[in-house]
Scaffold this motif. Structure first.
Motif, short mmCIF file in Angstrom:
data_model
loop_
_atom_site.label_atom_id
_atom_site.label_comp_id
_atom_site.label_asym_id
_atom_site.label_seq_id
_atom_site.Cartn_x
_atom_site.Cartn_y
_atom_site.Cartn_z
N ILE A 232 -6.91 -5.38 3.95
CA ILE A 232 -7.00 -3.98 3.53
C ILE A 232 -7.65 -3.16 4.64
O ILE A 232 -7.22 -2.05 4.97
CB ILE A 232 -7.81 -3.86 2.21
CG1 ILE A 232 -7.07 -4.58 1.08
CG2 ILE A 232 -8.03 -2.40 1.85
CD1 ILE A 232 -7.87 -4.73 -0.19
N GLN B 26 -3.80 -1.64 -3.37
CA GLN B 26 -3.78 -2.87 -2.59
C GLN B 26 -3.74 -4.10 -3.48
O GLN B 26 -4.22 -4.09 -4.60
CB GLN B 26 -5.02 -2.94 -1.69
CG GLN B 26 -4.97 -1.97 -0.53
CD GLN B 26 -5.20 -0.53 -0.98
OE1 GLN B 26 -6.00 -0.27 -1.85
NE2 GLN B 26 -4.47 0.39 -0.39
N LEU C 29 -4.43 4.79 2.37
CA LEU C 29 -4.53 3.77 1.33
C LEU C 29 -4.00 4.28 -0.01
O LEU C 29 -3.85 3.52 -0.95
CB LEU C 29 -5.97 3.29 1.19
CG LEU C 29 -6.53 2.50 2.37
CD1 LEU C 29 -7.90 1.95 2.06
CD2 LEU C 29 -5.61 1.37 2.78
N ALA D 47 -6.33 0.06 6.81
CA ALA D 47 -7.10 1.30 6.93
C ALA D 47 -7.37 1.64 8.39
O ALA D 47 -7.20 2.79 8.81
CB ALA D 47 -8.41 1.18 6.15
N THR E 208 0.83 -1.20 0.00
CA THR E 208 0.00 0.00 0.00
C THR E 208 0.87 1.26 0.00
O THR E 208 0.65 2.19 -0.78
CB THR E 208 -0.92 0.02 1.24
OG1 THR E 208 -1.74 -1.14 1.20
CG2 THR E 208 -1.79 1.26 1.26
#
Lengths: 320, 358
Positions: B270, B81, B280, B274, B75
């Motif tokens: 992911i 991603q 991101l 975050a 990232t």
């Protein structure tokens, strides 16, 4: 030059004789064998049955999506096959193709999965009755005549035919009988994830929940729960504290039954080829297919295996 | 004053996940004071093991924590991603199982060889992703979509069997506990992976390079950093993480199910990145944030299971809590909150000042 022409002609003649000698033309549309152990066994069962030795000229297509399956079906119609066998990826969208096949005089058999259409569009459907699988399993549990039934229930993909069929008889029994209680209910999610089943069982054990039956709706999730039981030192199986039940009858799962680590495995039969083979042979001999219900279905005969009575022979015959 | 602010900026990223974790812990303690108690039990192999929700959470989050670390690097360097981690994990597991089943018997040496080979295979697949992203400049999500959709079929093809079995005490030791050690082995693997990355970042300038490439590729190139190389490196490290996670996953059940091994982990990974407050879009990153994110996600799942939430509702509740955490960590809310905080502080100091004057 003449010699070559004669040779070629002979070759062509030979080929056409060979083609004439070939058997009943069948087109078989299935799902991808990598989908599951079930599908792997199903594809193998069909390829083993519809062979040249058995009098067939069969073409196999395995496709995971509806559009590719429909393309394959149209291809078979153009190829003028005599029979089409389908396990559909999706239940809808088949009406047109099936009507075309009927018009072309092709007989259609459905196997494993039903299609949402008028029953007159196919000759017969050989399918599993998931609800019967659940009923067989619950009846087996009842036959144990336990004082208490405290169930940890791991469901499959919510809303799928297998989940509903295997869940309903259990939940109905629990609602109806005071001796039966639902300790915990969880789901392995859309992928029937064993790891999720393991987490649910761990959480239940950590919370001090007391259960004596694990009712997991497929083998993988039963295995996940067993991993949690093992980690927490809870005994299971024939001589254990907790009864472990799975579905599908994978070979490895039946071996765990034979070893006494699990108690029960409900079959979901992928072996439809023999039944269809028999029906085609009957039709070819000019006979009529009998034993169909109002939806033109034939329900597969499915067993439930008990760890106390299972044999190696059962594993070799019924294991996926 | 400036120094203080810098210090805050450093930890600032972790405030939201730390608060979320704290609230989850408080919620559980309030609901059940014994929720985090740890006990000892004898498992079915006859070994003493630690049990309890806390152990379950830390143990179960292992695969996610490891992959979240790798995902953070990709990232940061690529500004996107990798959604193929679950599918590539299945390939990695398949290679691992293939090596073990190919050997006459499963010995520790064979297991080590299996880990090394599956690690190499995973790096190779990740290089495919990395090349598409770095050389051909394809959006990471699109580039990794290819392996996302066909990876599990490749995994099936490697063994040609839907669920190959590994019956070996060594495999059980990897997925559960080593005889004589009460702590689940996956926890050690997380620590190992963490230390490995920490070592790389402390001993080399890789971390800085990854950040630089993520923030401004052109500037990085002008300073002699090759963006292609750094991006490939981040994918390679992700590959190592994925293969370690897949070995844990195979070890847990002693079998390979190419359909369910590390299934859906890309989304959770992911999410962990975050929740950890990482951007991101690439650039600055904190591995500790992502690891924290992974444990938050697992604690949330375990909490819902412990509360016996009906299976139909589990995902909904999970989504609601995660939306709250992510929104609380969004720049808009963060700026509002810090503005409010400084106004309150200046208001407070003014009040104190006026009091002093009075």
């Amino acid at each position: 030059m003449k010699k070559i022409a004669a040779l070629l002609l002979a070759l062509v003649l030979l080929c056409s004789v060979a083609a004439m000698a070939e058997g009943i033309k069948v087109g078989i549309i299935n799902l991808d064998p990598s989908e599951s152990g079930y599908r792997q066994a199903n594809v193998k069962n069909l390829t083993d049955t519809f062979t040249a030795e058995n009098g067939y000229d069969a073409t196999f297509v395995t496709a995971p999506t509806a559009d590719k399956q429909l393309d394959a079906a149209r291809g078979f119609i153009t190829d003028e096959v005599q029979y089409i066998l389908v396990s559909a990826a999706e239940t809808t969208g088949w009406d047109e193709v099936l009507a075309d096949a009927q018009e072309a005089g092709i007989k259609v058999f459905l196997f494993d999965r039903m299609i949402d259409c008028d029953p007159s569009l196919y000759t017969a459907a050989v399918v599993s009755d998931m609800r019967k699988e659940g009923e067989t399993a619950v009846a087996w549990l009842e036959s144990l005549e336990l004082d208490e039934y405290k169930v940890l229930h791991i469901q499959g993909q919510l809303g799928s035919a297998a989940q509903i069929g295997r869940s309903d008889p259990l939940t109905e029994k629990i609602a109806a009988d005071d001796k039966w209680t639902m300790v915990r209910e969880g789901t392995g999610g859309d992928s029937w994830d064993p790891n999720e089943a393991r987490k649910i069982a761990e959480a239940a054990i950590n919370a001090g929940e007391d259960f004596n039956i694990v009712y997991a709706e497929n083998d993988g999730m039963a295995d996940g729960v067993v991993a949690a039981l093992d980690a927490k030192g809870i005994t299971h199986g024939v001589d254990g504290d907790v009864i472990v039940m799975g579905f599908d009858c994978n070979k490895w799962a039946l071996e765990k039954l034979l070893a006494g680590e699990w108690n029960y495995d409900g079959q979901c039969s992928p072996f439809q080829a023999a039944v269809i083979d028999e029906m085609i042979k009957t039709l070819e001999a000019g006979g009529e297919i009998e034993g169909l219900n109002e939806l033109n279905q034939i329900i597969s005969d499915e067993k439930g295996f008990d760890a106390r009575t299972i044999t190696q022979e059962d594993i070799d015959t019924y294991g996926l | 004053m400036d120094k203080q602010r810098k210090l805050f900026a450093g930890i600032g990223q972790l405030i939201i996940p730390l608060v979320a974790l704290g609230l989850l812990i408080l919620f559980n303690l309030f609901r059940d004071p014994g929720f985090f108690s740890i006990g000892m039990a004898v498992n079915n192999s006859g070994n003493q093991v630690l049990t309890g929700n806390l152990i379950s959470i830390i143990d179960s989050a292992s695969e996610l924590a490891i992959i979240a670390m790798g995902m953070t690097l990709v990232t940061a360097a690529c500004g996107g991603q990798d959604i193929s981690v679950g599918a590539v994990g299945a390939i990695s597991g398949a290679v691992f199982v293939k090596v073990l089943l190919g050997a006459p018997s499963i010995t520790p040496g064979i297991v080590v060889l299996g880990v090394i080979l599956c690690c190499l295979a995973t790096i190779a697949f990740m290089m495919f992703n990395g090349t598409l992203v770095s050389v051909f400049k394809i959006q990471p999500m699109i580039a990794t979509l290819i392996l996302y959709s066909c990876g599990r079929s490749i995994a099936y093809w490697i063994n040609g069997d839907a669920t190959p079995q590994l019956n070996s005490p060594i495999i059980t030791s990897i997925g559960m506990t080593i005889p004589g050690v009460p702590v689940p082995t996956p926890i050690f693997v997380v620590i190992l992976a963490g230390l490995l990355l920490l070592l790389i970042f402390r001993r080399t300038t890789t971390g800085l390079y990854v950040q630089t490439v993520g923030i401004n590729q052109g500037a990085a190139r002008l300073n002699g950093i090759d963006p292609v190389l750094i991006k490939l490196l981040s994918f390679a490290l992700l590959g190592v993480c994925v293969s370690l996670a897949s070995v844990i996953g195979v070890g847990r059940l002693g079998q390979l199910n190419h359909k369910t091994l590390l299934v859906d982990i890309e989304m959770d990974a992911i999410l962990a990145v975050a929740i950890g407050g990482n951007n991101l879009g690439g650039g600055r990153f904190r591995l500790s944030g992502s690891i924290l994110g992974a444990y938050i996600i697992q604690m949330l799942t375990t909490t819902l299971y412990a509360m016996n939430v009906s299976p139909v509702n589990v995902k909904t509740y999970k989504a609601i809590v995660i939306i709250i955490i992510v929104v609380a960590g969004s720049p808009v809310v963060k700026n509002r909150l810090s503005a409010l905080w400084s106004r309150m502080r200046s208001g407070g100091s003014q009040a104190a000042a006026s009091k002093g004057a009075g």
